[in-house]
Every structure is written in C-alpha cells, then in structure tokens.
Design an enzyme around this catalytic site. Structure first.
Site, PDB file in Angstrom:
ATOM      1  N   HIS C 205      38.358  50.673  46.904  1.00 58.01           N
ATOM      2  CA  HIS C 205      38.661  49.321  47.390  1.00 58.01           C
ATOM      3  C   HIS C 205      38.397  49.293  48.877  1.00 58.01           C
ATOM      4  O   HIS C 205      38.806  50.195  49.598  1.00 58.01           O
ATOM      5  CB  HIS C 205      40.107  48.937  47.077  1.00 58.01           C
ATOM      6  CG  HIS C 205      40.429  47.524  47.475  1.00 58.01           C
ATOM      7  ND1 HIS C 205      39.986  46.440  46.755  1.00 58.01           N
ATOM      8  CD2 HIS C 205      41.096  47.014  48.531  1.00 58.01           C
ATOM      9  CE1 HIS C 205      40.389  45.319  47.353  1.00 58.01           C
ATOM     10  NE2 HIS C 205      41.060  45.647  48.442  1.00 58.01           N
ATOM     11  N   GLY C 214      42.570  42.350  46.519  1.00 61.29           N
ATOM     12  CA  GLY C 214      41.748  41.292  45.947  1.00 61.29           C
ATOM     13  C   GLY C 214      40.422  41.106  46.641  1.00 61.29           C
ATOM     14  O   GLY C 214      39.851  42.047  47.174  1.00 61.29           O
ATOM     15  N   LEU C 240      46.075  44.818  39.516  1.00 54.72           N
ATOM     16  CA  LEU C 240      44.937  44.857  40.439  1.00 54.72           C
ATOM     17  C   LEU C 240      45.245  45.607  41.741  1.00 54.72           C
ATOM     18  O   LEU C 240      46.209  45.268  42.438  1.00 54.72           O
ATOM     19  CB  LEU C 240      44.498  43.416  40.770  1.00 54.72           C
ATOM     20  CG  LEU C 240      43.265  43.303  41.675  1.00 54.72           C
ATOM     21  CD1 LEU C 240      42.032  43.890  41.018  1.00 54.72           C
ATOM     22  CD2 LEU C 240      43.033  41.864  42.070  1.00 54.72           C
ATOM     23  N   ASP C 241      44.411  46.584  42.055  1.00 52.49           N
ATOM     24  CA  ASP C 241      44.496  47.322  43.319  1.00 52.49           C
ATOM     25  C   ASP C 241      45.855  47.971  43.551  1.00 52.49           C
ATOM     26  O   ASP C 241      46.270  48.194  44.698  1.00 52.49           O
ATOM     27  CB  ASP C 241      44.154  46.411  44.517  1.00 52.49           C
ATOM     28  CG  ASP C 241      42.714  45.901  44.440  1.00 52.49           C
ATOM     29  OD1 ASP C 241      41.871  46.598  43.836  1.00 52.49           O
ATOM     30  OD2 ASP C 241      42.439  44.817  44.969  1.00 52.49           O
ATOM     31  N   ALA C 242      46.554  48.279  42.468  1.00 53.72           N
ATOM     32  CA  ALA C 242      47.895  48.841  42.618  1.00 53.72           C
ATOM     33  C   ALA C 242      48.030  50.227  41.998  1.00 53.72           C
ATOM     34  O   ALA C 242      49.120  50.776  41.918  1.00 53.72           O
ATOM     35  CB  ALA C 242      48.922  47.888  42.007  1.00 53.72           C
TER      36      ALA C 242
END
Lengths: 297, 297, 297, 297
Positions: C205, C214, C240-242
């Site tokens: 990311h 995001g 998401l992205d976690a």
C-alpha cells in the site's frame, strides 16, 4: 552560572530576515531583490516557493544588517510603501531583526524529556530565543525549571477548566511570547486560545499524524502493529491534532517492543522533532498557508 | 513497445533552466531576476547559495518557457551580453531547455542491479533523459540491454587496457552524452578520460565515502564491524573515489549480516543513490565548485 | 539467457527452517533445542519472542540440513510426535526445506516499478523463489513479463468483476504459489479470495498505514501536508488495508513536492518495502498472530 | 527532589541475564536452555548468534528471577559447574541480576549536550544505572552536575598529563563503575587506562567511523563535502578511534550547512548514539569479540 547564559550565542551574525507570502505573478522576485539591493543588502540566504496548487508565492530572505544603513523600522516602512503595497491586499509579510531576541513560554505537565531537552539547548545558547517561563498544570516540573533558573508557574486544572485556562492565558500573555510550546502539555487548548495564539502555539504530538490522533497514540500504534513510530510538531488549531505540520520523523520499532519500549524510544523522536520545528519557527523559516506549511530550512 | 517509450514523459512542463556560479557580491540576485522578469519569465523554481567559505555565489532558476518570447539561443545571447559579462570572467553559467532531451551512456560490468534500475526508470519515462547505449567490459549484460532495446557495445579489457579505453572513449563520445554513468563499472578511468568527461562522468561507489575507498568496500565494512553501510554517487576525477560527492545514503546492518548479506542490502542503497544523483545531474541541479557540490533539489 | 536464471542462487546453503507459535510456558526452548540437537542439527539461526501481551511464544530456527540424517518429511513426523503434540492444540508450526524452491505469482495493473524490481531481483537470483507467472487486469505489462520470460495472463476486469476474480483465482491457484503478490494491483480482493489466500496474499500500500487508507494516498498526503510519505507491505485480509503489517518505511518530502513528485519518490519506497517484506515471507521469517506480525529478520 | 530519583525506575521487572561466548559446536543452545529450564527459569528474552567468520557462538538470555529458587550466586556456581565447564576454556560468560544497580562515571570537558542528555535520562529513571560521578578536565560543567546532585571532580590537565590521568584513574576507580563514559571528553586515554577499563570505557566519536578519525571531524566532513554526518559509540582501545563499534547513526546535511551548523546538528546524533550504546552496554546486550561487537537488542 547566570540566567544570562540562557540567551542565544550561536547566532553571532546580525541579519534582517524578510518573509512574505502573496498571490503569485511575474516579477515578484525581481521586485523584492531589487529593493534589497537598493538598500545595500547583501543577501546571505534566499529561498522561494511558487505553489502551483494554490497559486501562491512564498519567499524568505536574510540580509546582512550591518551593511544596511537603515534600522529595521525604517526598512519596514520603506518595504511597506515601495513593495508590499504593489503585491495586493492579501500579501502577508514580516521583517525581523535577529538582534531582537525572541521569547518562548513552555507549557508542561509531568513528562520531563522535552523540557530538559529545550532547557539544555537554551543553556548552551543553541536555541535562538530566551525561555521566559514554564507553566505546568502539575507542580512536579518546578524543580527542573528552577534548576535552570526559569520561572515556573503552577496552574492546577481541576473541575473548572475554563478558569484554569483563563489563568494560564493571563500568565502566558504577560510574557508576550513569540512561541507558546506545548511540550507534552496534556490539556487541549480551548478554541479561544487557539485563535489568540494562532501561528504561535506549537504542539508536539507523539505519533506520525494523521495516524493515531488523540489519546495514547503509542498504545494505538502497539495495537495496530506498525513497524515505525513517529512524532509530529504542528501549529495548534481548534481541530484536534489537525493543524499545519512543521516537522515529523519516525523511529523503527519491532514486535519485541512493548508499549513502554515505544514510549521510551518515542521520547527521542519527540524531542528531536519539537526542537527542530521550534528552531525553524523562531528563525522565521515556517510560512503557513491554509492547512499546510512552507519550510525554508 | 517501442524504444520511443524510453524517452522522458514525466517532464511535461517546458522550462528554461539557468544555473550560474560566480564570485559573490551584492546585487546579483536582483540583476538576474530583473533580467528574467524583463524577458517575461515566470519563475517556477529559484534557489540560491552564498558560500561563506569560498566567497562564491550559486543559483539555479527555472522559468516557464512558453511565456518567454525568445528561443533558448536568443536568451543565452542576451544573458551573456546583459548579465554574465558584468559578473566577472570566473563566472560559469548555462541555460538549458528542458525540451532538449539529454542523453546518457551507461558503463557496466557484470552486476545487474543499477542497470535494471535505470532501464526501468527510463522505461517508465521517469528519467529526464534517453539512455543511448550500454557499454560493458564483459558481454554478460548484453541480453538485458537488448531486452530494453538499448544498443550494447562489448569492449573487452584484456592486457592492453589503453587500447580498450581508447575504444570505449570512441564509442561513448560518438553519443555526445550529457552523462557517462559508471553503473558498477569495475575499471578505473584513466586520467585522460577523467579530464575529457569532467563534470559528466558519474560513479556509484559502494561505500559511504571517504570510508572504504578502493576495492571490496563491503569486505572492509564487514571487517571493521560498522553498523551502517552506504553508497556514494560522485563525479569521477583522477584521484580515486575522491571526486565531488553528489549524493550518499546508508542502510543499517548488524552482526548477523555476512558480507553476502551486506552486498545484497547495499545494492538497494546503490541503486537509490545513483538514480537520485543522476536525476539531479540531468536536471541541472548539481553545481560543482572545487571538491564539493551545491545541490539545488 | 534462460528462465533457469530466475531461480535462486544466493541461497547456497541447505537448511531446514522451523517456525512455531504456541501458548507460552517454561521449557519450550529447551524442548525444541534438545530435539534439534538430538537429530544432529547445527543451529545456524535461532530467534525467540515471548509476547507478554498475548501470552504467546514464537520461534524460528534454521539448522544445517546436510548434517541431519533425516529427510524433511521424517523430521516433520518426528517433530509432530515428539514435540508439537506436547505444546497444545493451538500450536502452529511448519518445517521447510530451503531446497524446496518457493513459487510466487504477481498480480499487476499498469504500474511497472514493483514488477521490474521483482523481475530484476529474481533475474539475479536474489529472490528466494521463482516467479511463476504475472497476472494483469490490463494487458500493458505483458511485454515486460515476456522480456523476462515469465508467463503473463491477462484477466480483464469489466462489468462482471465476480467472473474476473473467478478466472484470476483459477489461474493463480493453478501455480499453487507460496505468495500471491499484489504488486500495485488496483483491485480489491473479494473476501472469499482473502480467506483462500490468507497468510499468502501480500499487498503493497502506498502510504504509511494506518494513515491514508484507500484510494489515492499520495493525494491525501499532499492535502494534509505531511513531511514524510511511506509505504506498507501487509497481508491482505477482508478489511481494507487493515491486515497484519510486515514492513513499512518512509521518505522525506517537502512543500516543493507536487503529488507527481511524491508519486515518483514514493515508488522507491514501495519497491524497497515490498521486496523486503516478500523476502522475509519467503524465508519464513514472518509469523502472524491476530492482527500483528513477529518478524525474525 | 532527591538523588534517589536518579536510580532506574523503568526496569520494574526482576531478571537474571546470562551472556556467553564460546567456540561454536552443536548442542550449546540445548545445553543452556535445558539448564535454565531445570532451574525453573521462564525465558523472557533469548538471542543467539553463530558467527561463521570466527566460528564463535554468542547468546544472551533473560529469565524471570522471581520464579527461580536460587540466588544469582547460586546460579552462577551451578552454571559454572554444570555448563560452562563443558564449553571449553575460551568460554566467556556472565550472569547478572537486574536488581544489582549498575554504576556509571562520566568524563567530560566543556560540551554540555551529552552530559545534559544523560543526566536527563537518569533523572527520569530511563537509564538502567546510577550516575555516580562526573569528572571534568575543566571546571565549567560542575554547576550542571551539581544541579542534578551528582558529585563533580575537577582534574586539571596541565603539563603533567600522566599525573592528571593517575588522579583521574584514582577517582574513577573509587566508584568501581560498570561504565566509564567519555561524554565528549577531549583527552586521549593512555594505553594503561585503556587496558584497565577494557570493555567498560565507552567513547562517543563525532563522525561516522572509520571516516574522519582524530581531531575536528566536522571540519574534515565539511572539507570533504559529505552529504551525511554521523556519530559512533565505541569501546576505547589503545588504537585511536579503532575500538569495537557499538552503535552509529547519521544525519543529512547539505551545501548550506557551515561547520557550525554541522556541529549543532551533529550534537543530536551524538547524544542519541551514545545513549543507545550505553543503554545496551548496561543491559548486557553487547558482546565483544576481537574488533567487533554482537548487539542483542
């Protein structure tokens, strides 16, 4: 040892420093530099930034004061009339004399690391300012301040916070400080003080903002399992931890670090980031525009 | 995919870039900026450095070319006559047009990392130049260069090194490159080539100079037990690894890292440092003065 | 050049690598090391972590395989019976043979930097795995993959995303990869694939998470005026992205950097962070526990 | 405030810490961990290093002291008899009790930054030791030490340096310190003291060694035009600035930084590097072997 040692000594050179922000257009650099040349200024530092995003122009210039046959006040008057007036009403500028020693008030709670670090820098003449006072919402750090011969004021924050903030403001304002530093002060400034001290109140937040806004950021960092922790020096605004960022830095942590380890390692980054940001502020290297800063360092 | 993709695409803005170094005195900034304003130049980037140590003044300024009603050649002629002539015979300056695509020749040996990194950057249009050719003293990297449609020349370095260098020089000079990059080229350039390519030959040395000059720097670093290893991008001069430094960086190592581990980790720093230094060189951000550089980045 | 060069060569040493996580208690280290000694293992690397927060114990140990008179399968059987059975039903462990070459599938879109970086590492034998295939939701990167002799599959993502993901999964699963790398793949994996590839799907990311989750994180970073931008390599989970973070790093930016500049500088951090995280994953240096990782590097 | 606050408070956990170095062979880990298990030890930290280059094995292990039914002395006796005796005569080991507060003596000259930093750390209980005394070859720092209630000894270094060093040694040795810290002490220790304090005398050198050995390293760095300056914490040996390195770090500088600027920025790195190195030394995380260190941090 006298408190006289707490005034700056590194700053041996006498300079006038001009900072300016205005809507961008052609010819500004020429206009300003011609003005400075006409008054006999030898430019020792000059930095410019033309911001595409906002259409704004920023500059910071330092000239040797001893070779200019005007006082700072005379220069200001001439600059206002001859240059600033042409650049439009939105123009913001200031001209400072490095011989006018700046003053700082520190707000503290119980944590010692930022306080000792700044006292040490002031003690060796590294900070371009005088620390005029330390104000604590707890009494614990009085002895440290006193050891360095800085007046300490204790303002208890009990049930009536509004009263405490009024007393705090009264004390701080009595020093007319160029910077009000929240050196791990654990209280949130009310909007009224944010406004009164806009562009002068500087906070150190113990995370890499915008990550981990608010309370206990090292606990939040530990829970998320990040591989770096950081610190952020920023101007205080009414929105919590959202003011213009002056400086940030990070330090590596790993799975073996407990929250306590992160807190300990984080202190080193907090002191570094705060002392850098404060230095730049005091040297007029920080220009604020909206939510962001231009740093001429 | 055509080799046309290997030309720069990031660089969408058309700019004239002026760089200048001369003995310092008052009024230079005003003189230059007034000139740029008079020709209609909108300054998008401006940087200055007044060097106390040498009494030298340096500047780099970028202006929007499309708003100037002169060609680059016309501007050069006017600047030479109206400004440079007043600044003294030691003045060095150049004015470049970002539309004049710069060219690069890479000298390689067997190591692939810097080559692939630069080919990749050129491929995505990130490098502000065209890679015109790759020259290797070994044939191994021909296939890689060919995959990216860059001509490869093999110049064997056997017993008659002087002949090999003559052949190398003939090939390189045929491209009239703005940069000759020793991308882990394991041969030491003879003084004659150092002179011929002065200010254009860029080397990446795999240590944090001046530590570990010469051969096998990672072995030297391992033997000394340092806790960081580094890389240095510098201009090549006749004195080995002693040319003006453009960029340096380091990466942390520890007792568990073998020489092989250091070599592997070091590659990442070598590619970063070389690509940054080369970019700044190609963007006319590097001004050399004596043994040192001024980097306007 | 043959694709055979794309298999690892740095990894000359033959090792068995044991990784294990279980509820902590006394005697685990002694139990495991005694087992390894009894089978004739010469321990070349050993790392432990006792997690106070969760009461969990983690270890990674590498032993010289050539001095052990058992096959990897025999060792697994013995370890299961003699050690793991005593450590409780929650124990998770694996024993890998560094001769069993791991396989990687890359998911890409249009951005080339992570792809070229990983192809380059594989090409010089630096990656401890074979890149088996590249799958793109756009056709643009086919030529790059093909240049490095890696099969490319184009899976268009039109209106029927579910169908596209089914096709993607079929292709990926056909390679039984040890790592599915989202190398700037711009699609969000559906929960079903997150689950199917749990602990194997690795994303890069382009921000320092949890900041700027995001879309368009560099735009978010620019708007906030941060002084460092970063990248995060993490396991993909349904949120998401976690997912658990494997590696992060940052690079300094300033007020003069546009979003385009941040994107360009960020690429270097993205490739570094992804390649480090992937290497550690492939070397069984990453143990996941809940939302966090233990990294034995 | 009492000087009692100058003793460690972070270190709330009671631990026994074993460090050991010996010729490598199979079974050492099993032998040691079995011993620790047999005495009831719950291992909270365990680190190993098997050094291919020297054929040496190193370990550090920490166990919860409260769960062991032996005193530190009893443990030492048992470990000597049951384990160390089997590992060969070259084996070096020690077992420390974290309740045995370590002591530090600081040697200073006129520079305040390392002194204030360490006093501040001790003051907040962050340093795992008590600062017993400060010894200066100049009297200037007496007041600072006294402010923090630490005894100060002034030993003038005039013409008869040998006498001064004898007096210095007498004072230092009277405290039997676990660390003698040269906190920017500007005198070179004579070989006899290097030997007497071998493995205990820790210096901070204000460069990234082995670059810029000897006097005025920032001036050397400025003259060379390096882009990073650093600091090195190392054990003192008879060969100047060549002892085993404990920790190093760097900070970025550029062409605009004068020597004075480098000195100021360098102070921050010096204090960080010294405080980290000293902490690791005091926590028995540093094992010396020949010219190099193993750091279990």
């Amino acid at each position: 040892m006298t408190s006289g040692q707490l005034t700056p000594t590194d700053q041996t050179e006498h300079r006038y420093v001009l900072t300016l922000g205005c809507p961008d257009r052609t010819g500004i650099v020429a206009r300003i530099s011609t003005f400075l040349t006409d008054v006999g200024g030898w430019i020792t530092e000059a930095a410019y930034h033309s911001d595409d995003d906002t259409g704004w122009f920023f500059t910071r210039q330092a000239i040797r004061a001893d070779e200019v046959s005007f006082t700072a006040d005379e220069l200001r008057a001439r600059f206002a009339e001859e240059v600033a007036s042409e650049l439009g009403p939105e123009t913001e500028w200031r001209l400072t004399d490095t011989r006018d020693t700046k003053s700082v008030v520190l707000l503290v709670s119980k944590e010692t690391h930022c306080l000792i670090d700044l006292l040490g820098r002031a003690h060796r003449g590294e900070l371009p300012a005088t620390i005029r006072a330390v104000v604590g919402n707890h009494p614990q750090l009085e002895e440290l301040a006193t050891r360095f011969e800085i007046p300490f004021h204790h303002v208890p924050f009990g049930e009536r916070k509004a009263d405490a903030f009024a007393e705090l403001a009264r004390i701080v304002d009595s020093y007319q400080p160029d910077a009000v530093v929240l050196a791990r002060f654990m209280q949130i400034l009310p909007p009224k003080l944010c406004e009164a001290w806009a562009g002068r109140a500087i906070n150190i937040h113990h995370s890499f903002l915008p990550s981990f806004i608010g309370a206990r950021p090292y606990h939040q960092a530990f829970a998320r399992g990040v591989k770096l922790v950081g610190a952020t020096c920023h101007y205080v605004t009414a929105e919590l931890d959202a003011g213009p960022i002056i400086e940030q830095d990070v330090i590596r942590v790993d799975h073996s670090d407990s929250v306590t380890d992160m807190v300990r390692q984080g202190r080193d980054i907090e002191t570094l980031v705060l002392s850098r940001g404060l230095r730049w502020h005091l040297e007029d290297r920080v220009l604020v525009h909206g939510r962001k800063t231009v740093i001429f360092n």
